[in-house]
Design a protein around this motif. Sequence first.
Motif, PDB file in Angstrom:
ATOM      1  N   ASP A  57       0.802  -1.225   0.000  1.00 34.90           N
ATOM      2  CA  ASP A  57       0.000   0.000   0.000  1.00 34.90           C
ATOM      3  C   ASP A  57       0.840   1.283   0.000  1.00 34.90           C
ATOM      4  O   ASP A  57       0.318   2.352  -0.269  1.00 34.90           O
ATOM      5  N   LYS A  58       2.136   1.194   0.259  1.00 35.18           N
ATOM      6  CA  LYS A  58       2.997   2.382   0.287  1.00 35.18           C
ATOM      7  C   LYS A  58       3.888   2.495  -0.936  1.00 35.18           C
ATOM      8  O   LYS A  58       4.711   3.388  -1.030  1.00 35.18           O
ATOM      9  N   GLY A  59       3.779   1.574  -1.862  1.00 35.52           N
ATOM     10  CA  GLY A  59       4.622   1.536  -3.049  1.00 35.52           C
ATOM     11  C   GLY A  59       4.959   0.103  -3.368  1.00 35.52           C
ATOM     12  O   GLY A  59       4.203  -0.592  -4.031  1.00 35.52           O
ATOM     13  N   GLY A  60       6.118  -0.351  -2.868  1.00 38.05           N
ATOM     14  CA  GLY A  60       6.508  -1.725  -3.137  1.00 38.05           C
ATOM     15  C   GLY A  60       7.638  -2.181  -2.246  1.00 38.05           C
ATOM     16  O   GLY A  60       8.164  -1.416  -1.431  1.00 38.05           O
ATOM     17  N   ALA A 113       7.059   6.689  -6.233  1.00 38.90           N
ATOM     18  CA  ALA A 113       7.898   7.313  -7.266  1.00 38.90           C
ATOM     19  C   ALA A 113       8.971   6.339  -7.761  1.00 38.90           C
ATOM     20  O   ALA A 113       9.256   6.271  -8.968  1.00 38.90           O
ATOM     21  N   GLU A 114       9.551   5.560  -6.848  1.00 44.29           N
ATOM     22  CA  GLU A 114      10.566   4.581  -7.240  1.00 44.29           C
ATOM     23  C   GLU A 114       9.944   3.442  -8.050  1.00 44.29           C
ATOM     24  O   GLU A 114      10.536   2.971  -9.025  1.00 44.29           O
ATOM     25  N   ILE A 115       8.752   3.013  -7.668  1.00 43.33           N
ATOM     26  CA  ILE A 115       8.047   1.980  -8.440  1.00 43.33           C
ATOM     27  C   ILE A 115       7.760   2.494  -9.851  1.00 43.33           C
ATOM     28  O   ILE A 115       7.945   1.772 -10.836  1.00 43.33           O
TER      29      ILE A 115
END
Length: 174
Positions: A57-60, A113-115
């Motif tokens: 839920d926060k990215g990966g 953003a990184e995902i």
Amino acid sequence: MKKLVAILLTLHFCSAFAQEMMTFKGGKQLIGTPTWNFICDDYAYTGILKVQLAKNDKGGILKLSIQVSNNQLYIGDRAYIILENGTYIYCADKGIRDTISNESNTFYNLSIAEINKLKSSSIASIRFRIMGTESKFSSQTGYFTAINKIEYFDPYDKSKNNYLTNVDLKAIYK
């Protein structure tokens, strides 16, 4: 006969669209990419770094796994994901790790953003560190680079020799 064909088609489509699962520390299951076996020439113990990405839920989450000779050795410190487009992602060690059957597993949190960066370009390589106390008969410690290669027989053959990590990642972030 029609029922048999319908059942077979249903099973085929279910398996074709099945998601891979990543086992997170403590046994929690997350939807993830397939596990990619990156080649690590400098690591004599196995030469393979297992890489997997999962959705949360926060990215990966990035999972790095490697065989070690004993449970005192582990992947730690920072890791760098180098993308094919020349950019990189710095991964800070949060101490989220486990060792199961002499396989060191370390988990790095990734932002949205990184995902998104990972979805736009495939991974070229990963720089990581194995930490712990090395002995004469243990696997190595130090910094290593694992490259995105499926096979390493012919370095000049560019046809389908890399994992399409960005495509696999897009599939779990629909």
